[in-house]
Scaffold this motif. Structure first.
Motif, PDB file in Angstrom:
ATOM      1  N   UNK A   1      -0.046  -1.498   4.165  1.00 59.57           N
ATOM      2  CA  UNK A   1       1.183  -0.795   3.852  1.00 59.57           C
ATOM      3  C   UNK A   1       2.267  -1.251   4.828  1.00 59.57           C
ATOM      4  N   UNK A   2       3.379  -1.715   4.341  1.00 57.41           N
ATOM      5  CA  UNK A   2       4.464  -2.165   5.209  1.00 57.41           C
ATOM      6  C   UNK A   2       5.323  -0.980   5.608  1.00 57.41           C
ATOM      7  N   UNK A   3       6.121  -1.158   6.674  1.00 61.60           N
ATOM      8  CA  UNK A   3       6.999  -0.086   7.129  1.00 61.60           C
ATOM      9  C   UNK A   3       7.956   0.358   6.037  1.00 61.60           C
ATOM     10  N   UNK A  41      -1.863  12.064   5.989  1.00 65.55           N
ATOM     11  CA  UNK A  41      -1.788  11.126   7.104  1.00 65.55           C
ATOM     12  C   UNK A  41      -1.694   9.683   6.641  1.00 65.55           C
ATOM     13  N   UNK A  42      -2.424   9.359   5.580  1.00 65.06           N
ATOM     14  CA  UNK A  42      -2.404   7.992   5.051  1.00 65.06           C
ATOM     15  C   UNK A  42      -1.017   7.610   4.536  1.00 65.06           C
ATOM     16  N   UNK A  43      -0.276   8.574   3.986  1.00 65.30           N
ATOM     17  CA  UNK A  43       1.074   8.293   3.480  1.00 65.30           C
ATOM     18  C   UNK A  43       1.978   7.705   4.558  1.00 65.30           C
ATOM     19  N   UNK A  44       1.736   8.146   5.791  1.00 68.85           N
ATOM     20  CA  UNK A  44       2.592   7.737   6.905  1.00 68.85           C
ATOM     21  C   UNK A  44       1.962   6.627   7.749  1.00 68.85           C
ATOM     22  N   UNK A  45       0.848   6.084   7.284  1.00 68.85           N
ATOM     23  CA  UNK A  45       0.194   4.996   7.992  1.00 68.85           C
ATOM     24  C   UNK A  45      -0.494   5.420   9.274  1.00 68.85           C
ATOM     25  N   UNK A  46      -0.840   6.707   9.408  1.00 66.42           N
ATOM     26  CA  UNK A  46      -1.504   7.175  10.627  1.00 66.42           C
ATOM     27  C   UNK A  46      -2.892   6.568  10.727  1.00 66.42           C
ATOM     28  N   UNK A  51      -4.954  13.615   8.135  1.00 72.31           N
ATOM     29  CA  UNK A  51      -4.467  14.937   7.752  1.00 72.31           C
ATOM     30  C   UNK A  51      -4.581  15.040   6.232  1.00 72.31           C
ATOM     31  N   UNK A  52      -5.227  16.083   5.772  1.00 70.39           N
ATOM     32  CA  UNK A  52      -5.343  16.329   4.332  1.00 70.39           C
ATOM     33  C   UNK A  52      -4.846  17.721   4.005  1.00 70.39           C
TER      34      UNK A  52
END
Length: 159
Positions: A1-3, A41-46, A51-52
């Motif tokens: 995932x890119x920035x 959390x995955x949405x933000x690339x953590x 976090x779910x």
């Protein structure tokens, strides 16, 4: 995932649910029916923790009762009244309550929605490498290998 693909902010309840409802092999995956996880959390690339936002329909459960060797977990109840089951027994939870599960203690846990209303909670956990999970009530165990969970029977035979 890119920035460029990482959002600034989202409405958590509108985030896409996990593509695969459960990573457990059968016959355990079907026991997670009625659970919907939105991997925030995955949405933000953590990468250091997850976090779910999790929804449990009446009669459903969060997971098989389990205990992590290396990964800590934490839950915060937003809506509904789930029952927390640990080695100590059952504890009724309500909105605003939270619970934490330190890795390596062997204290296995799960949430069950025994009510007639939907349960919504946040779950947070670290992503320590080399984790393993025990499931005291079921013939399954898990090991984290190369960022993927590998499931076997307790005698070591693969699923």
């Amino acid at each position: 995932m890119s920035d460029k693909e990482i959002p600034i902010a989202v409405v958590a309840s509108q985030a896409a649910p996990r593509a695969q409802p459960s990573i457990y092999p059968e016959p355990f995956a079907s026991r997670m029916k009625g659970r919907v996880k939105r991997p925030l959390g995955d949405l933000f690339g953590l990468s250091n923790f997850g976090v779910n936002l999790t929804h449990l329909l009446p009669g459903s459960g969060s997971a098989l009762r389990h205990a992590h060797a290396k990964q800590d977990e934490f839950i915060y109840i937003l809506q509904g009244h789930p029952v927390l089951i640990t080695n100590a027994g059952e504890t009724q939870l309500s909105p605003g309550m939270c619970a934490g599960f330190k890795a390596g203690t062997g204290n296995a846990y799960q949430l069950l929605n025994k009510s007639n209303e939907e349960v919504v909670y946040l779950e947070l956990g670290d992503r320590s490498a080399g984790d393993s999970v025990v499931y005291p009530d079921d013939d399954i165990q898990a090991t984290l290998v190369d960022d993927k969970w590998k499931f076997t029977h307790k005698n070591g035979l693969p699923y």
